[in-house]
Design a protein around this motif. Structure first.
Motif, PDB file in Angstrom:
ATOM      1  N   SER A   1      64.519  56.061  74.444  1.00  7.65           N
ATOM      2  CA  SER A   1      63.456  56.583  73.472  1.00  7.65           C
ATOM      3  C   SER A   1      61.986  56.086  73.482  1.00  7.65           C
ATOM      4  CB  SER A   1      64.135  56.298  72.060  1.00  7.65           C
ATOM      5  OG  SER A   1      64.119  54.974  71.910  1.00  7.65           O
ATOM      6  N   VAL A   2      61.975  54.615  73.843  1.00  9.66           N
ATOM      7  CA  VAL A   2      60.616  54.008  73.982  1.00  9.66           C
ATOM      8  C   VAL A   2      59.989  54.578  75.275  1.00  9.66           C
ATOM      9  CG1 VAL A   2      59.428  52.164  74.187  1.00  9.66           C
ATOM     10  CG2 VAL A   2      61.402  52.168  72.698  1.00  9.66           C
ATOM     11  N   ILE A   3      60.691  54.750  76.586  1.00  8.57           N
ATOM     12  CA  ILE A   3      59.997  55.120  77.626  1.00  8.57           C
ATOM     13  C   ILE A   3      59.365  56.617  77.575  1.00  8.57           C
ATOM     14  CG2 ILE A   3      62.127  55.607  79.036  1.00  8.57           C
ATOM     15  CD1 ILE A   3      60.840  54.377  81.166  1.00  8.57           C
ATOM     16  N   VAL A   4      60.339  57.498  77.202  1.00  8.02           N
ATOM     17  CA  VAL A   4      60.227  58.888  76.882  1.00  8.02           C
ATOM     18  C   VAL A   4      59.119  59.078  75.644  1.00  8.02           C
ATOM     19  CG1 VAL A   4      61.269  61.164  76.079  1.00  8.02           C
ATOM     20  CG2 VAL A   4      62.402  59.542  77.766  1.00  8.02           C
ATOM     21  N   GLY A   5      59.167  58.424  74.731  1.00 10.18           N
ATOM     22  CA  GLY A   5      58.165  58.655  73.681  1.00 10.18           C
ATOM     23  C   GLY A   5      56.868  57.928  74.041  1.00 10.18           C
ATOM     24  N   PHE A   6      56.800  57.200  74.862  1.00  5.01           N
ATOM     25  CA  PHE A   6      55.502  56.569  75.430  1.00  5.01           C
ATOM     26  C   PHE A   6      54.878  57.780  76.013  1.00  5.01           C
ATOM     27  CE2 PHE A   6      52.478  53.111  76.408  1.00  5.01           C
ATOM     28  CZ  PHE A   6      51.834  52.988  75.038  1.00  5.01           C
ATOM     29  N   ARG A   7      55.754  58.326  77.152  1.00  2.00           N
ATOM     30  CA  ARG A   7      55.290  59.237  77.981  1.00  2.00           C
ATOM     31  C   ARG A   7      54.686  60.536  77.339  1.00  2.00           C
ATOM     32  NH1 ARG A   7      53.618  59.690  83.437  1.00  2.00           N
ATOM     33  NH2 ARG A   7      53.280  61.739  83.788  1.00  2.00           N
TER      34      ARG A   7
ATOM     35  N   GLU B   1      51.307  62.237  77.445  1.00  4.02           N
ATOM     36  CA  GLU B   1      51.470  63.930  77.885  1.00  4.02           C
ATOM     37  C   GLU B   1      50.730  64.745  76.941  1.00  4.02           C
ATOM     38  OE1 GLU B   1      52.397  65.867  80.572  1.00  4.02           O
ATOM     39  OE2 GLU B   1      52.752  64.014  81.613  1.00  4.02           O
ATOM     40  N   GLY B   2      50.874  64.389  75.703  1.00  2.00           N
ATOM     41  CA  GLY B   2      50.314  65.085  74.421  1.00  2.00           C
ATOM     42  C   GLY B   2      48.873  64.821  74.497  1.00  2.00           C
ATOM     43  N   GLY B   3      48.048  63.889  74.624  1.00  4.44           N
ATOM     44  CA  GLY B   3      46.862  63.722  74.686  1.00  4.44           C
ATOM     45  C   GLY B   3      45.968  63.969  73.447  1.00  4.44           C
ATOM     46  N   ARG B   4      46.844  64.292  72.304  1.00  3.00           N
ATOM     47  CA  ARG B   4      46.036  64.862  71.338  1.00  3.00           C
ATOM     48  C   ARG B   4      45.826  63.551  70.308  1.00  3.00           C
ATOM     49  NH1 ARG B   4      48.453  70.131  68.901  1.00  3.00           N
ATOM     50  NH2 ARG B   4      47.144  69.678  67.308  1.00  3.00           N
ATOM     51  N   VAL B   5      44.759  63.799  69.658  1.00  8.26           N
ATOM     52  CA  VAL B   5      44.283  62.610  68.444  1.00  8.26           C
ATOM     53  C   VAL B   5      43.482  63.484  67.326  1.00  8.26           C
ATOM     54  CG1 VAL B   5      44.412  60.601  69.928  1.00  8.26           C
ATOM     55  CG2 VAL B   5      42.419  61.981  69.682  1.00  8.26           C
ATOM     56  N   GLY B   6      44.133  63.147  66.044  1.00  4.02           N
ATOM     57  CA  GLY B   6      43.163  63.725  65.006  1.00  4.02           C
ATOM     58  C   GLY B   6      43.332  65.312  65.239  1.00  4.02           C
TER      59      GLY B   6
ATOM     60  N   ARG C   1      43.901  68.282  73.459  1.00  8.43           N
ATOM     61  CA  ARG C   1      44.025  67.345  74.696  1.00  8.43           C
ATOM     62  C   ARG C   1      42.876  67.783  75.510  1.00  8.43           C
ATOM     63  NH1 ARG C   1      48.643  65.785  78.324  1.00  8.43           N
ATOM     64  NH2 ARG C   1      47.945  65.619  80.422  1.00  8.43           N
ATOM     65  N   GLU C   2      42.361  68.740  75.878  1.00  8.18           N
ATOM     66  CA  GLU C   2      41.440  68.897  76.603  1.00  8.18           C
ATOM     67  C   GLU C   2      39.974  68.400  76.041  1.00  8.18           C
ATOM     68  OE1 GLU C   2      43.236  71.392  75.164  1.00  8.18           O
ATOM     69  OE2 GLU C   2      44.615  71.897  76.869  1.00  8.18           O
ATOM     70  N   GLN C   3      39.671  68.488  74.807  1.00  2.89           N
ATOM     71  CA  GLN C   3      38.602  67.623  74.131  1.00  2.89           C
ATOM     72  C   GLN C   3      38.604  66.166  74.447  1.00  2.89           C
ATOM     73  OE1 GLN C   3      39.009  69.726  70.250  1.00  2.89           O
ATOM     74  NE2 GLN C   3      36.840  70.512  70.492  1.00  2.89           N
ATOM     75  N   VAL C   4      39.805  65.616  74.420  1.00  3.13           N
ATOM     76  CA  VAL C   4      39.786  64.267  74.540  1.00  3.13           C
ATOM     77  C   VAL C   4      39.756  63.873  76.319  1.00  3.13           C
ATOM     78  CG1 VAL C   4      41.635  62.201  74.438  1.00  3.13           C
ATOM     79  CG2 VAL C   4      41.667  63.836  72.654  1.00  3.13           C
TER      80      VAL C   4
ATOM     81  N   GLU D   1      45.723  55.317  65.105  1.00  2.00           N
ATOM     82  CA  GLU D   1      45.849  55.848  63.713  1.00  2.00           C
ATOM     83  C   GLU D   1      46.128  57.168  63.631  1.00  2.00           C
ATOM     84  OE1 GLU D   1      45.013  53.774  60.470  1.00  2.00           O
ATOM     85  OE2 GLU D   1      45.863  52.691  62.039  1.00  2.00           O
ATOM     86  N   HIS D   2      45.772  58.114  64.860  1.00  2.00           N
ATOM     87  CA  HIS D   2      45.905  59.693  64.341  1.00  2.00           C
ATOM     88  C   HIS D   2      46.440  60.305  65.620  1.00  2.00           C
ATOM     89  CE1 HIS D   2      43.352  59.081  60.862  1.00  2.00           C
ATOM     90  NE2 HIS D   2      42.678  58.368  61.559  1.00  2.00           N
ATOM     91  N   SER D   3      47.320  59.756  66.246  1.00  2.00           N
ATOM     92  CA  SER D   3      47.969  60.342  67.454  1.00  2.00           C
ATOM     93  C   SER D   3      48.810  61.419  66.858  1.00  2.00           C
ATOM     94  CB  SER D   3      48.984  59.349  68.079  1.00  2.00           C
ATOM     95  OG  SER D   3      48.195  58.315  68.575  1.00  2.00           O
ATOM     96  N   VAL D   4      48.967  62.681  67.812  1.00  2.00           N
ATOM     97  CA  VAL D   4      49.509  63.882  67.527  1.00  2.00           C
ATOM     98  C   VAL D   4      50.761  64.051  68.462  1.00  2.00           C
ATOM     99  CG1 VAL D   4      49.168  66.450  67.319  1.00  2.00           C
ATOM    100  CG2 VAL D   4      47.457  65.093  66.626  1.00  2.00           C
ATOM    101  N   TRP D   5      51.755  64.194  67.890  1.00  2.00           N
ATOM    102  CA  TRP D   5      53.074  64.480  68.674  1.00  2.00           C
ATOM    103  C   TRP D   5      53.551  65.836  68.606  1.00  2.00           C
ATOM    104  CZ3 TRP D   5      55.830  60.022  70.611  1.00  2.00           C
ATOM    105  CH2 TRP D   5      55.298  58.770  70.306  1.00  2.00           C
ATOM    106  N   VAL D   6      53.662  66.169  69.753  1.00  2.00           N
ATOM    107  CA  VAL D   6      53.998  67.780  70.060  1.00  2.00           C
ATOM    108  C   VAL D   6      55.320  68.016  70.820  1.00  2.00           C
ATOM    109  CG1 VAL D   6      51.475  68.463  69.848  1.00  2.00           C
ATOM    110  CG2 VAL D   6      52.317  67.760  72.062  1.00  2.00           C
ATOM    111  N   ASP D   7      55.752  68.943  70.458  1.00  2.00           N
ATOM    112  CA  ASP D   7      57.066  69.444  71.145  1.00  2.00           C
ATOM    113  C   ASP D   7      56.853  69.538  72.790  1.00  2.00           C
ATOM    114  OD1 ASP D   7      58.892  69.444  69.144  1.00  2.00           O
ATOM    115  OD2 ASP D   7      58.104  70.911  68.324  1.00  2.00           O
TER     116      ASP D   7
END
Length: 606
Positions: free
Chosen positions: A159-165, A169-174, A178-181, A226-232
């Motif tokens: 869970s930790v290693i996949v979660g941090f990856r 991979e998501g790269g989105r915040v707020g 991902r492309e903007q970041v 503070e504002h990480s976005v988790w995506v499927d």
């Protein structure tokens, strides 16, 4: 391949790899992979759009791949946190520095000799920083969070290693894609990397101080906290990545042999090997998010910064962007994980053979055994540093002072130092490595390569050593026996002053060469205020050179006695690949009952 309408991926596979090299061309396939895009104007132009490229070299092929935007019409943010938003955060959170610890009433701890400054914020986040002019107009920052894979529960392995990856991979915040970041990082020359280890997770940022690059890096760190976005889709990619890692194990003789050794030595604990398909299938986006974010709490986080900045600049960024992170405090994560254990001995799996059918005939071996961690704690709960100090009765002031100039005083200052095992184990590793090369490779000619490595944990109360061997099927067993003889031979063939001096020179030269880099200083600062590594303090940085210089042969043997090298504790796994491997597998299985075959949750790779 088009991804979500904004990005595409392209892969180029060349059917040539390291197996095509002649004896005098070893390494050239990997080198060509690295230089393939050098001096390419088209590549420079493509990477300037926010594209990412990578490559890898295998035995039979070389693969290049690129991940690039389909359009450059994205709105690139100049800031991730607007000035008005920052003012609101500061008014609500009221960021400030607090005393470093209950024992130290000062809110700022400055060490004049090293230039290191220690701070702590009201939200519990500890900060260590150093102003360094060696890398002009650049800086580096590392967030380190206690927990890592060791904090995974047995019903959520991976869970930790996949979660941090997934977070990477998501790269989105707020509200930013991902492309903007990515383009924000490109425009501000920020290099960001995520890493999950057995006992920590970390985020490292390299940045320039030009054009507000440092503030941009701090903004990114704040948004991740503070504002990480988790995506499927990021979770699916991360899970597929680790599934491919697991499925590739039986294709590599070295990885397969090492994998089986770790499973046997750590009693099948999956937290220290690649998660299995069954474990990966049990994970969900919510479970991996909870596993990662539960570690991001104030008292469990430490930020280290090194760079060519001023004190006013760095403390402004610390207060504005770290001080406004709404982290909770008093988190006791160190009490919430199951400690790893070595498999009870004796047992019949300490020595095994692995066979792999391949056109390339070769052999490898791994020899391993238990060791204490960097601070003298063992898996049995023993505090070796305390044991050694009791054998040398002196007062605390005398033990920690580096001013004692008598030989006895110098030795006591090392034996009483919290870094005793870190220093002596490092020197011991250099001595053993040198003996292995001289004896097993050069004198006996049994290996192409042999080395000695120590895995000394900081937070987990254990460690282990590993001797990797590369040989031929006809010589590998003799090589293993020779390595064991060298390892155990330190008792009869005593370490000489000349060997110790050579080891000291090697490590001191490495220290002097690397101390000018920001990355090396990040490593020195790491854990300086970590509650899970209580023995590390400023003396572990200030006294480093001195401790190497005063170490004696007697000190090295105190460390050597803590390596488990007896037959009951030592693990040796041999891997053999070649055309005869299939016959060896068939012959071995014919002689074994099904109940005797090594079945674990990791399966049998043949």
């Amino acid at each position: 391949m088009l991804l979500n309408g904004y990005w595409f991926e392209a892969h180029l596979e060349v059917h040539a790899g390291s197996i095509d090299e002649e004896d005098d061309e070893q390494g050239i396939a990997h080198m060509i992979e690295h230089v393939a895009f050098l001096e390419s104007k088209k590549c420079e132009k493509l990477l300037g759009t926010g594209a990412r490229s990578n490559a890898y070299t295998g035995f039979h092929h070389t693969v290049f791949h690129i991940h690039a935007p389909t359009s450059t019409k994205l709105e690139v943010p100049k800031e991730l946190i607007q000035a008005s938003m920052l003012e609101e955060l500061k008014a609500r959170c009221k960021p400030a520095f607090i005393p470093i610890s209950p024992e130290i009433n000062s809110t700022k701890l400055y060490d004049e000799e090293t230039g290191i400054i220690q701070r702590r914020l009201t939200n519990g986040i500890s900060v260590n920083y150093k102003i360094s002019k060696t890398e002009t107009q650049s800086g580096a920052m590392r967030l380190i969070v206690g927990g890592g894979r060791a904090a995974e529960s047995f019903d959520s392995i991976g869970s930790v290693i996949v979660g941090f990856r997934t977070l990477s991979e998501g790269g989105r915040v707020g509200n930013f894609s991902r492309e903007q970041v990515q383009l924000f990082c490109v425009n501000h020359l920020i290099n960001c990397s995520f890493e999950s280890t057995d006992e920590f997770i970390s985020m490292e940022l390299r940045f320039t101080l030009r054009d507000n690059g440092m503030r941009a890096a701090f903004q990114l760190l704040h948004m991740v906290l503070e504002h990480s976005v988790w995506v499927d889709d990021a979770f699916d990619r991360a899970r597929q990545l680790y599934l491919s890692y697991y499925r590739s194990i039986p294709k590599s003789l070295e990885r397969l042999t090492a994998h089986k050794l770790m499973v046997a030595m750590l009693d099948g604990d999956e937290r220290f090997v690649e998660p299995t398909p069954k474990s990966l299938e049990n994970l969900t986006l919510q479970s991996v998010k909870d596993a990662v974010m539960s570690q991001f709490v104030g008292d469990n986080m430490e930020v280290n910064i090194v760079g060519d900045f001023t004190e006013e600049e760095i403390e402004s960024c610390i207060l504005d962007y770290l001080g406004t992170a709404q982290a909770t405090r008093n988190h006791k994560i160190e009490q919430e994980f199951n400690p790893p254990l070595f498999r009870p001995s004796p047992f019949d799996l300490q020595s095994q053979e692995v066979f792999l059918k391949d056109t390339d005939e070769r052999a490898c071996a791994y020899i391993a055994g238990p060791a204490p961690n960097r601070w003298g704690f063992t898996v049995d709960g023993e505090d070796l540093l305390k044991t050694i100090n009791n054998a040398l009765p002196i007062n605390d002031d005398q033990s920690r002072s580096v001013a004692k100039q008598t030989q006895g005083g110098l030795r006591r200052s090392l034996c009483g130092h919290p870094l005793f095992f870190g220093i002596t184990m490092g020197l011991l590793a250099e001595i053993i490595k040198s003996r292995l090369l001289t004896t097993v490779r050069e004198s006996l000619g049994l290996t192409y390569h042999v080395s000695f490595a120590l895995n000394l944990f900081d937070r987990l109360k254990l460690g282990w050593y590993v001797i990797p061997v590369t040989s031929t099927p006809g010589k590998v067993h003799k090589a293993v026996d020779a390595c064991k003889n060298v390892l155990r031979g330190l008792r009869s063939n005593k370490i000489t002053e000349r060997e110790l001096d050579r080891a000291k020179r090697t490590l001191l030269m490495k220290h002097e060469a690397e101390i000018k880099s920001n990355a090396y200083w990040l490593g020195l600062l790491t854990h300086l205020q970590a509650s899970s590594v209580p023995r590390k303090d400023i003396s572990c940085i200030k006294d480093l050179t001195f401790l190497y210089e005063v170490a004696t042969v007697e000190d090295i043997y105190l460390a050597y006695e803590q390596l488990k090298v007896d037959e009951k504790s030592l693990y040796s796994f041999v891997g053999i690949a070649g055309a005869q491997a299939a016959q060896e597998i068939a012959a071995r299985n014919a002689k074994m009952k099904a109940s005797e075959i090594f079945h674990s949750s990791h399966g049998i790779y043949e």
